[in-house]
Design a protein around this motif. Sequence first.
Motif, PDB file in Angstrom:
ATOM      1  N   PHE A 263     176.511  24.127  83.613  1.00 14.71           N
ATOM      2  CA  PHE A 263     175.342  24.957  83.892  1.00 14.71           C
ATOM      3  C   PHE A 263     175.383  25.474  85.332  1.00 14.71           C
ATOM      4  N   PRO A 264     175.028  26.751  85.554  1.00  9.64           N
ATOM      5  CA  PRO A 264     174.837  27.215  86.924  1.00  9.64           C
ATOM      6  C   PRO A 264     173.657  26.465  87.553  1.00  9.64           C
ATOM      7  N   THR A 265     173.793  26.032  88.789  1.00  7.61           N
ATOM      8  CA  THR A 265     172.737  25.241  89.424  1.00  7.61           C
ATOM      9  C   THR A 265     171.912  26.043  90.424  1.00  7.61           C
ATOM     10  N   ASN A 266     172.176  27.342  90.498  1.00  5.48           N
ATOM     11  CA  ASN A 266     171.451  28.170  91.469  1.00  5.48           C
ATOM     12  C   ASN A 266     170.426  29.080  90.808  1.00  5.48           C
ATOM     13  N   SER A 267     170.010  28.734  89.594  1.00  6.36           N
ATOM     14  CA  SER A 267     169.067  29.568  88.853  1.00  6.36           C
ATOM     15  C   SER A 267     167.945  28.716  88.285  1.00  6.36           C
ATOM     16  N   LEU A 268     166.744  29.304  88.190  1.00  7.78           N
ATOM     17  CA  LEU A 268     165.618  28.612  87.557  1.00  7.78           C
ATOM     18  C   LEU A 268     165.703  28.687  86.043  1.00  7.78           C
ATOM     19  N   THR A 269     166.513  29.594  85.530  1.00  3.14           N
ATOM     20  CA  THR A 269     166.758  29.688  84.082  1.00  3.14           C
ATOM     21  C   THR A 269     168.262  29.561  83.870  1.00  3.14           C
ATOM     22  N   GLU A 270     168.731  28.343  84.093  1.00  2.00           N
ATOM     23  CA  GLU A 270     170.166  28.080  84.022  1.00  2.00           C
ATOM     24  C   GLU A 270     170.751  28.399  82.653  1.00  2.00           C
ATOM     25  N   ASP A 271     169.938  28.274  81.605  1.00  2.54           N
ATOM     26  CA  ASP A 271     170.426  28.545  80.256  1.00  2.54           C
ATOM     27  C   ASP A 271     170.739  30.024  80.048  1.00  2.54           C
ATOM     28  N   PHE A 272     169.912  30.904  80.636  1.00  2.00           N
ATOM     29  CA  PHE A 272     170.106  32.353  80.535  1.00  2.00           C
ATOM     30  C   PHE A 272     171.432  32.748  81.200  1.00  2.00           C
ATOM     31  N   GLU A 273     171.659  32.254  82.410  1.00  2.00           N
ATOM     32  CA  GLU A 273     172.884  32.619  83.128  1.00  2.00           C
ATOM     33  C   GLU A 273     174.112  31.944  82.528  1.00  2.00           C
ATOM     34  N   LEU A 274     173.956  30.718  82.017  1.00  6.39           N
ATOM     35  CA  LEU A 274     175.070  30.068  81.338  1.00  6.39           C
ATOM     36  C   LEU A 274     175.549  30.921  80.171  1.00  6.39           C
ATOM     37  N   SER A 275     174.616  31.469  79.423  1.00  7.92           N
ATOM     38  CA  SER A 275     174.967  32.289  78.260  1.00  7.92           C
ATOM     39  C   SER A 275     175.752  33.526  78.672  1.00  7.92           C
ATOM     40  N   ILE A 276     175.361  34.134  79.796  1.00  7.98           N
ATOM     41  CA  ILE A 276     176.106  35.293  80.294  1.00  7.98           C
ATOM     42  C   ILE A 276     177.547  34.886  80.590  1.00  7.98           C
ATOM     43  N   HIS A 277     177.715  33.763  81.290  1.00 13.60           N
ATOM     44  CA  HIS A 277     179.058  33.277  81.621  1.00 13.60           C
ATOM     45  C   HIS A 277     179.882  33.048  80.356  1.00 13.60           C
ATOM     46  N   LEU A 278     179.282  32.417  79.359  1.00 17.39           N
ATOM     47  CA  LEU A 278     180.006  32.101  78.128  1.00 17.39           C
ATOM     48  C   LEU A 278     180.391  33.362  77.365  1.00 17.39           C
ATOM     49  N   HIS A 279     179.458  34.291  77.214  1.00 12.92           N
ATOM     50  CA  HIS A 279     179.773  35.525  76.495  1.00 12.92           C
ATOM     51  C   HIS A 279     180.813  36.343  77.253  1.00 12.92           C
ATOM     52  N   GLU A 280     180.741  36.284  78.582  1.00 11.81           N
ATOM     53  CA  GLU A 280     181.713  37.012  79.396  1.00 11.81           C
ATOM     54  C   GLU A 280     183.121  36.454  79.195  1.00 11.81           C
ATOM     55  N   LYS A 281     183.209  35.140  78.945  1.00  6.59           N
ATOM     56  CA  LYS A 281     184.494  34.488  78.712  1.00  6.59           C
ATOM     57  C   LYS A 281     185.003  34.682  77.275  1.00  6.59           C
ATOM     58  N   GLY A 282     184.223  35.367  76.443  1.00  6.11           N
ATOM     59  CA  GLY A 282     184.661  35.627  75.082  1.00  6.11           C
ATOM     60  C   GLY A 282     184.138  34.652  74.048  1.00  6.11           C
ATOM     61  N   TRP A 283     183.308  33.678  74.467  1.00  4.93           N
ATOM     62  CA  TRP A 283     182.704  32.760  73.508  1.00  4.93           C
ATOM     63  C   TRP A 283     181.605  33.481  72.724  1.00  4.93           C
TER      64      TRP A 283
END
Length: 506
Positions: A263-283
């Motif tokens: 999880f990104p630790t620099n966000s108040l909505t870590e789940d939202f930004e995690l999803s961006i990272h995952l989709h960006e990686k092709g998941w």
Amino acid sequence: MSAQPWDVRLRKVTWEAVPSGFSVRKRVRLLVIVGIPLVVWYFGWLLQPDRVGTPYLYAILMVAEIFNLTQALGFWWTCSNERVREWRPPTEWTAVDVFVPVYKEPVDIVDLTVAAAKGIRGAEIRVHVLDDGKDPAMADLARRHGVNYITRPDNKGAKAGNINHALTKTDAPFICVFDSDHVADPAFLEATLGWMDDPKVAFVQTPQYYANTDTSRIAAASWAQQALFFGAIARGKDGLGAVFCCGTNVLFRRTAFESVGGFPTNSLTEDFELSIHLHEKGWSSVYIPDVLARGLGPEDTASYVSQQQRWARGCLSGVPRALRAKLPLKLKAQYLLSGVYFLSGWTVLIYMSFPVIRLLGGGQPIGGITAPEFLLHFAPYYVCALSMAAIAGAGSYTFGAFALSAANFWIHVLSTIYTVMRKSGSFVVTPKKGAAARQPQAVMPALVAVGILVAASAYGLIRHPNASTINNVSFAALHISILMTGCWAALEKPRAPALEPAEAAA
């Protein structure tokens, strides 16, 4: 399970996740056919040069109207692509780590959550209580249930950091996350784990259902907002391959987590930004629309405000990340639609300001028209937009939900300012039990807005009691009624908690 017999999380689910005999896709597409001509009818009239009143007010109006039109079109686009997935049971026996992150929550709330987690079927379940509060009572709870108890030296990164730390202490190939108040259904993995047979699936999300909707007006209205999102909107996002993680009631693939560093630790909505990272990686991601865990929504206005402030600031701060993300256009658009939704409060502020400015002797955005002429062009478009929300939500989205959102317009305004100023925020856990007193301070910005609208209306009627004034007073009265509806839960005396025996769980 060790729980009080009246715990609302044991009650039968009252929400029909996918209404039987009700195709949102077909009905929304039919409404789009009706709605597009109404959009053209209104905006074709509004954009005519002779509609311009006071130029700067007209420009502000157009910004607000175009923003709302974009949100409406995005909503129609999303809902018209709904996909309803079926349960997919696991095909082989495997281990699943179940994380229950806690931080100073009441032990009696967490007790049932842990007991339910132990009862999940379909895999080798390893339950872990992740206690950032280092509470001896929570450690005792874990011992009583025979589950693992994990703490860490500091609380860096709040919930995100807590889960990331637990990842280093566990090793199952799959991970479930349940917030401290969410009671899992025994069939949770029987519905979700089979989707992990596709090696590209990073996570399977399920609804965040509130079981305490009858405890207060706030609980009922906040659930109505959730029901629209976890109903038609989430199913539509799934159809577009754009479902994002919502932080609880979710199944993860460990290797997907590891591929983006947790999880990104620099966000108040870590789940939202995690999803961006995952989709960006092709998941990819999957959404199962059935209620597979029962939780507790905010029961008072202060709790609701705390929750919404966190979501607004987190999602707005995630907008730049979504803009930079190397994603397919439709995924990028879906993330941006979700993120900029939290600018909606600005449009409420703008619309409320117009009658005040006019009544105090200032200009008005649209000139040379009568109220009937304006309503003739605006009302059909507006009614169609509201009807779309009502139909897409299968009746679950209520006027109370709409009014609560409008009365808390200031949250979006303040969150935008804080985000632009890059003022840091802290992760605040939403209280799980409602306050026993009135909370006028929680709705003070809305009450101030009501006071200004009332004062401007009185001033206008005294100084210029003409048809134009009456028209603007009528619009002010409309705003007042909506704001007061949204504020009322904070002003009335709270109801005593209902200690009723629970119905048998479904």
